[in-house]
Design a protein around this motif. Structure first.
Motif, PDB file in Angstrom:
ATOM      1  N   ARG A  62     -36.006   9.410   3.732  1.00  0.00           N
ATOM      2  CA  ARG A  62     -34.657   9.146   3.220  1.00  0.00           C
ATOM      3  C   ARG A  62     -34.077  10.413   2.600  1.00  0.00           C
ATOM      4  N   ARG A  65     -33.458  12.826   5.405  1.00  0.00           N
ATOM      5  CA  ARG A  65     -32.267  12.455   6.175  1.00  0.00           C
ATOM      6  C   ARG A  65     -31.009  12.825   5.396  1.00  0.00           C
ATOM      7  N   LYS A  68     -30.416  16.417   5.837  1.00  0.00           N
ATOM      8  CA  LYS A  68     -29.902  16.663   7.184  1.00  0.00           C
ATOM      9  C   LYS A  68     -28.421  16.306   7.260  1.00  0.00           C
ATOM     10  N   ARG A  69     -28.036  15.184   6.645  1.00  0.00           N
ATOM     11  CA  ARG A  69     -26.625  14.789   6.632  1.00  0.00           C
ATOM     12  C   ARG A  69     -25.777  15.844   5.916  1.00  0.00           C
TER      13      ARG A  69
END
Length: 162
Positions: A62, A65, A68-69
């Protein structure tokens, strides 16, 4: 209550508990464990421990991610800034061609175009700098959370090994 995505500002589903909740559950499992006589070892329920470890594996990505976002958002901001700079440049070039067709204001037109180009480049650089700063902050926060969780897991592991 749903968690709000800090980058985009809308609610997101949280399929797994956060790392801190999982770590607290792991600590509770260790605390509930039975002591082995004449040693500093603790016995814990193997299935419960395995389930917690599996949940921890699913909880870690999480933060990754999210990082990465943030990088994707940074790239989007940079791309938008470049497109805006290209649009401004195209407008400036069109205007320059129009003004240059009139003999009396040719030099003035050139100066205006150069100023517009300079402003577009400055605006693009400001947008890129802001995107980079924001991305660094979010990545540092995510990195700190992951490192904190890893350190905590290491301490719990050492407790279990005693």
């Amino acid at each position: 209550m749903a968690t709000v995505d800090e980058v985009r500002g809308y609610p997101i589903a949280e399929p797994t508990p956060d790392l801190y909740q999982l770590l607290e559950r792991l600590e509770a499992l260790v605390e509930r464990g039975s002591r082995v006589p004449f040693s500093n070892k603790i016995m814990v329920d193997e299935q419960e421990l395995a389930a917690l470890v599996e949940e921890l594996r699913h909880a870690f990505p999480r933060e990754l991610r999210q990082a990465k976002r943030v990088l994707q958002e940074r790239q989007k901001i940079i791309t938008e800034a470049q497109l805006e700079a290209q649009r401004i440049l195209a407008t400036a070039q069109e205007r320059a061609q129009y003004l240059m067709s009139e003999q009396g204001i040719m030099n003035e037109t050139r100066a205006r175009c150069e100023e517009m180009l300079r402003q577009a480049k400055e605006q693009r650089q400001r947008a890129i700098d802001e995107a980079n700063r924001y991305a660094r902050e979010v990545i540092e926060k995510a990195e700190a959370a992951v490192l904190n969780a890893a350190n905590h897991l290491q301490r719990v592991k050492m407790e279990l090994m005693r």
